[in-house]
Design a protein around this motif. Structure first.
Motif, PDB file in Angstrom:
ATOM      1  N   GLU A 175       0.833  -1.207   0.000  1.00 22.73           N
ATOM      2  CA  GLU A 175       0.000   0.000   0.000  1.00 22.73           C
ATOM      3  C   GLU A 175       0.868   1.258   0.000  1.00 22.73           C
ATOM      4  O   GLU A 175       0.615   2.208  -0.747  1.00 22.73           O
ATOM      5  CB  GLU A 175      -0.922  -0.002   1.223  1.00 22.73           C
ATOM      6  N   MET A 176       1.906   1.262   0.847  1.00 27.28           N
ATOM      7  CA  MET A 176       2.806   2.407   0.912  1.00 27.28           C
ATOM      8  C   MET A 176       3.590   2.563  -0.385  1.00 27.28           C
ATOM      9  O   MET A 176       3.857   3.682  -0.830  1.00 27.28           O
ATOM     10  CB  MET A 176       3.760   2.257   2.106  1.00 27.28           C
ATOM     11  N   SER A 177       3.947   1.450  -1.004  1.00 25.68           N
ATOM     12  CA  SER A 177       4.732   1.493  -2.235  1.00 25.68           C
ATOM     13  C   SER A 177       3.945   2.124  -3.375  1.00 25.68           C
ATOM     14  O   SER A 177       4.516   2.817  -4.232  1.00 25.68           O
ATOM     15  CB  SER A 177       5.174   0.082  -2.631  1.00 25.68           C
ATOM     16  N   ARG A 178       2.636   1.881  -3.388  1.00 29.63           N
ATOM     17  CA  ARG A 178       1.812   2.446  -4.444  1.00 29.63           C
ATOM     18  C   ARG A 178       1.785   3.964  -4.391  1.00 29.63           C
ATOM     19  O   ARG A 178       1.509   4.636  -5.378  1.00 29.63           O
ATOM     20  CB  ARG A 178       0.382   1.907  -4.342  1.00 29.63           C
ATOM     21  N   ARG A 249       4.302   8.029   6.922  1.00 30.49           N
ATOM     22  CA  ARG A 249       3.116   7.248   6.609  1.00 30.49           C
ATOM     23  C   ARG A 249       3.052   6.008   7.516  1.00 30.49           C
ATOM     24  O   ARG A 249       4.064   5.399   7.813  1.00 30.49           O
ATOM     25  CB  ARG A 249       3.122   6.818   5.142  1.00 30.49           C
ATOM     26  N   GLY A 250       1.846   5.659   7.921  1.00 34.24           N
ATOM     27  CA  GLY A 250       1.667   4.471   8.735  1.00 34.24           C
ATOM     28  C   GLY A 250       1.801   4.705  10.222  1.00 34.24           C
ATOM     29  O   GLY A 250       1.701   3.764  10.999  1.00 34.24           O
ATOM     30  N   THR A 251       2.035   5.955  10.646  1.00 33.68           N
ATOM     31  CA  THR A 251       2.234   6.224  12.072  1.00 33.68           C
ATOM     32  C   THR A 251       1.069   6.970  12.698  1.00 33.68           C
ATOM     33  O   THR A 251       1.088   7.225  13.901  1.00 33.68           O
ATOM     34  CB  THR A 251       3.531   7.027  12.292  1.00 33.68           C
ATOM     35  N   ILE A 252       0.060   7.350  11.911  1.00 35.27           N
ATOM     36  CA  ILE A 252      -1.135   7.993  12.442  1.00 35.27           C
ATOM     37  C   ILE A 252      -2.350   7.229  11.916  1.00 35.27           C
ATOM     38  O   ILE A 252      -2.236   6.474  10.954  1.00 35.27           O
ATOM     39  CB  ILE A 252      -1.217   9.490  12.057  1.00 35.27           C
ATOM     40  N   PRO A 253      -3.520   7.406  12.557  1.00 36.73           N
ATOM     41  CA  PRO A 253      -4.707   6.679  12.104  1.00 36.73           C
ATOM     42  C   PRO A 253      -4.957   6.848  10.606  1.00 36.73           C
ATOM     43  O   PRO A 253      -4.754   7.927  10.049  1.00 36.73           O
ATOM     44  CB  PRO A 253      -5.830   7.313  12.929  1.00 36.73           C
ATOM     45  N   THR A 254      -5.379   5.775   9.958  1.00 39.03           N
ATOM     46  CA  THR A 254      -5.545   5.763   8.510  1.00 39.03           C
ATOM     47  C   THR A 254      -6.447   6.888   8.017  1.00 39.03           C
ATOM     48  O   THR A 254      -6.152   7.534   7.011  1.00 39.03           O
ATOM     49  CB  THR A 254      -6.114   4.408   8.052  1.00 39.03           C
ATOM     50  N   GLU A 255      -7.553   7.144   8.725  1.00 41.61           N
ATOM     51  CA  GLU A 255      -8.492   8.164   8.267  1.00 41.61           C
ATOM     52  C   GLU A 255      -7.858   9.556   8.293  1.00 41.61           C
ATOM     53  O   GLU A 255      -8.209  10.422   7.495  1.00 41.61           O
ATOM     54  CB  GLU A 255      -9.779   8.146   9.102  1.00 41.61           C
ATOM     55  N   TRP A 256      -6.918   9.783   9.241  1.00 41.54           N
ATOM     56  CA  TRP A 256      -6.212  11.059   9.269  1.00 41.54           C
ATOM     57  C   TRP A 256      -5.089  11.085   8.244  1.00 41.54           C
ATOM     58  O   TRP A 256      -4.801  12.118   7.653  1.00 41.54           O
ATOM     59  CB  TRP A 256      -5.652  11.311  10.663  1.00 41.54           C
ATOM     60  N   GLU A 257      -4.429   9.938   8.050  1.00 40.77           N
ATOM     61  CA  GLU A 257      -3.309   9.885   7.106  1.00 40.77           C
ATOM     62  C   GLU A 257      -3.763  10.290   5.706  1.00 40.77           C
ATOM     63  O   GLU A 257      -3.067  11.034   5.005  1.00 40.77           O
ATOM     64  CB  GLU A 257      -2.702   8.485   7.078  1.00 40.77           C
ATOM     65  N   VAL A 258      -4.929   9.806   5.291  1.00 41.91           N
ATOM     66  CA  VAL A 258      -5.449  10.128   3.964  1.00 41.91           C
ATOM     67  C   VAL A 258      -5.579  11.640   3.788  1.00 41.91           C
ATOM     68  O   VAL A 258      -5.281  12.184   2.720  1.00 41.91           O
ATOM     69  CB  VAL A 258      -6.818   9.443   3.750  1.00 41.91           C
ATOM     70  N   ILE A 259      -6.007  12.320   4.841  1.00 40.45           N
ATOM     71  CA  ILE A 259      -6.199  13.770   4.778  1.00 40.45           C
ATOM     72  C   ILE A 259      -4.861  14.502   4.869  1.00 40.45           C
ATOM     73  O   ILE A 259      -4.539  15.349   4.035  1.00 40.45           O
ATOM     74  CB  ILE A 259      -7.131  14.232   5.910  1.00 40.45           C
ATOM     75  N   PHE A 306       1.968  -2.867  14.953  1.00 46.25           N
ATOM     76  CA  PHE A 306       1.775  -3.430  16.294  1.00 46.25           C
ATOM     77  C   PHE A 306       1.333  -2.342  17.273  1.00 46.25           C
ATOM     78  O   PHE A 306       0.424  -2.562  18.084  1.00 46.25           O
ATOM     79  CB  PHE A 306       3.060  -4.088  16.782  1.00 46.25           C
ATOM     80  N   GLN A 307       1.986  -1.173  17.218  1.00 44.70           N
ATOM     81  CA  GLN A 307       1.621  -0.101  18.141  1.00 44.70           C
ATOM     82  C   GLN A 307       0.182   0.349  17.933  1.00 44.70           C
ATOM     83  O   GLN A 307      -0.548   0.606  18.898  1.00 44.70           O
ATOM     84  CB  GLN A 307       2.582   1.083  17.961  1.00 44.70           C
ATOM     85  N   ARG A 308      -0.239   0.441  16.678  1.00 46.26           N
ATOM     86  CA  ARG A 308      -1.610   0.852  16.406  1.00 46.26           C
ATOM     87  C   ARG A 308      -2.596  -0.213  16.881  1.00 46.26           C
ATOM     88  O   ARG A 308      -3.641   0.103  17.463  1.00 46.26           O
ATOM     89  CB  ARG A 308      -1.769   1.124  14.907  1.00 46.26           C
ATOM     90  N   ALA A 309      -2.269  -1.488  16.641  1.00 46.21           N
ATOM     91  CA  ALA A 309      -3.137  -2.573  17.097  1.00 46.21           C
ATOM     92  C   ALA A 309      -3.174  -2.626  18.621  1.00 46.21           C
ATOM     93  O   ALA A 309      -4.220  -2.898  19.226  1.00 46.21           O
ATOM     94  CB  ALA A 309      -2.654  -3.898  16.527  1.00 46.21           C
ATOM     95  N   MET A 310      -2.039  -2.363  19.245  1.00 50.73           N
ATOM     96  CA  MET A 310      -1.951  -2.364  20.704  1.00 50.73           C
ATOM     97  C   MET A 310      -2.843  -1.274  21.304  1.00 50.73           C
ATOM     98  O   MET A 310      -3.549  -1.508  22.290  1.00 50.73           O
ATOM     99  CB  MET A 310      -0.493  -2.140  21.119  1.00 50.73           C
ATOM    100  N   GLN A 311      -2.832  -0.103  20.689  1.00 53.89           N
ATOM    101  CA  GLN A 311      -3.662   0.988  21.188  1.00 53.89           C
ATOM    102  C   GLN A 311      -5.140   0.656  21.032  1.00 53.89           C
ATOM    103  O   GLN A 311      -5.950   0.902  21.935  1.00 53.89           O
ATOM    104  CB  GLN A 311      -3.336   2.280  20.452  1.00 53.89           C
TER     105      GLN A 311
END
Length: 331
Positions: A175-178, A249-259, A306-311
């Protein structure tokens, strides 16, 4: 004396803030009630004095608000938010006690040593710094012990539930590569308008109105850093003008990352709803980067996932504790 660095025992644990408190407010007058219960959690009570000890260091920005009604509303909202955090911390401590999870005196000593060394203080200087900021060594030890206990409880009771598969890592990499030809990092600032987990309609409407006013000021050329210092209720970034540093990329919630990663340099967006309230974002700078090989990127991707899943799992666990517990808020 400058405030010294506080002990941070993990993202899921509360960060202990060592900040100067209003000494005059702490002196009770004769004939007045000097303390009261603001919450009951199971067989544990939370006192008003304990709440104020946590709230007062966070009120610098609120005291600068000129409108008395808005200042009162913001103060009440902050108190509710902090009290909610204290309720969660109490529930975690109770879960730890039920599971017979403990912290030893040696572990507390080592944590105190770490704080002292991080601030380059001798034992005497450390004690003096604590005293200057409203602490004695015994109360500070209690706070550090509580932080360590909460972090251990989460590691023991929640962490085993969290896994990240190789397929998830590969999917995230693909996903990040795209998008590797686009923005890879943003230098981000934010303003948090704190709200309780389930705000009433009136509180939400007021927060949205204030957020719209802040966005308008920023878009009209206002200094976003100064606006953050005045309005943000994020204690960790407010003094830095809301600066969150460089975000990948990948370090904040997906819905915020898109914005956020679609924003241009100097752009302001918000308000966006988040777990702590309403967020306003400002992109100060952007970076574009080349695609890294999977072998180089996979460990960081796994750690971020893992950190996002942990939270998420921790939040779910705490919600379960709240549903099963007797909680009486008296604030």
């Amino acid at each position: 004396m400058k405030p010294f660095k506080a002990l941070c025992v993990g993202a899921a644990a509360a960060v202990l803030l060592l900040a100067a408190t209003d000494a005059t407010a702490a002196k009770p007058k004769k004939g007045l009630v000097v303390d009261r219960v603001v919450a009951v959690v199971g067989d544990h009570v939370i006192l008003h004095s304990e709440l104020m000890r946590r709230v007062i260091p966070l009120t610098a920005g609120i005291r600068q608000i000129t409108d008395p009604a808005e200042r009162k509303r913001r103060r009440a909202s902050l108190e509710r938010q902090v009290l909610d955090e204290m309720v969660n911390e109490t529930l975690i401590a109770q879960a730890a006690a039920e599971s017979k999870i403990e912290i030893t005196s040696d572990e507390i000593d080592n944590a105190l040593k770490t704080v002292r060394q991080q601030n380059n203080l001798t034992d005497a200087q450390f004690a003096q710094a604590l005293k200057a900021q409203g602490y004695d060594m015994a109360s500070y030890r209690d706070d550090v012990s509580a932080q360590l206990l909460r972090m251990r409880a989460i590691n023991v009771l929640v962490k085993p539930r969290v896994t990240v598969s190789d397929d998830e890592v590969r999917a995230r990499y693909d996903e990040m590569s795209r998008r590797s030809g686009g923005v890879s990092q943003v230098h981000l600032r934010h303003i948090l308008l704190a709200l309780p987990p389930k705000p009433d309609d009136a509180s939400l409407a007021k927060a949205k109105k204030l957020a719209s006013e802040i966005v308008a000021k920023a878009r009209a050329g206002g200094d976003f850093g100064k606006l953050a210092e005045q309005y943000s209720q994020d204690e960790q970034s407010r003094a830095l003008g809301g600066d969150l540093g460089w975000i990948e990329r990948g370090t904040i919630p997906t819905e915020w990352e898109v914005i956020v990663f679609a924003m241009a340099k100097g752009e302001v967006r918000g308000p966006l709803s988040g777990p702590r309230g309403l967020e306003i974002f400002y992109v100060e700078e952007v970076k574009r980067g080349d695609k890294k090989p999977f072998a180089e990127a996979k460990d960081k991707i796994r750690s971020d996932l893992f950190q996002r899943a942990m939270q998420r799992e921790t939040d779910k666990w705490i919600d379960g504790l709240r549903e099963d517990a007797y909680i009486d808020i008296k604030l």
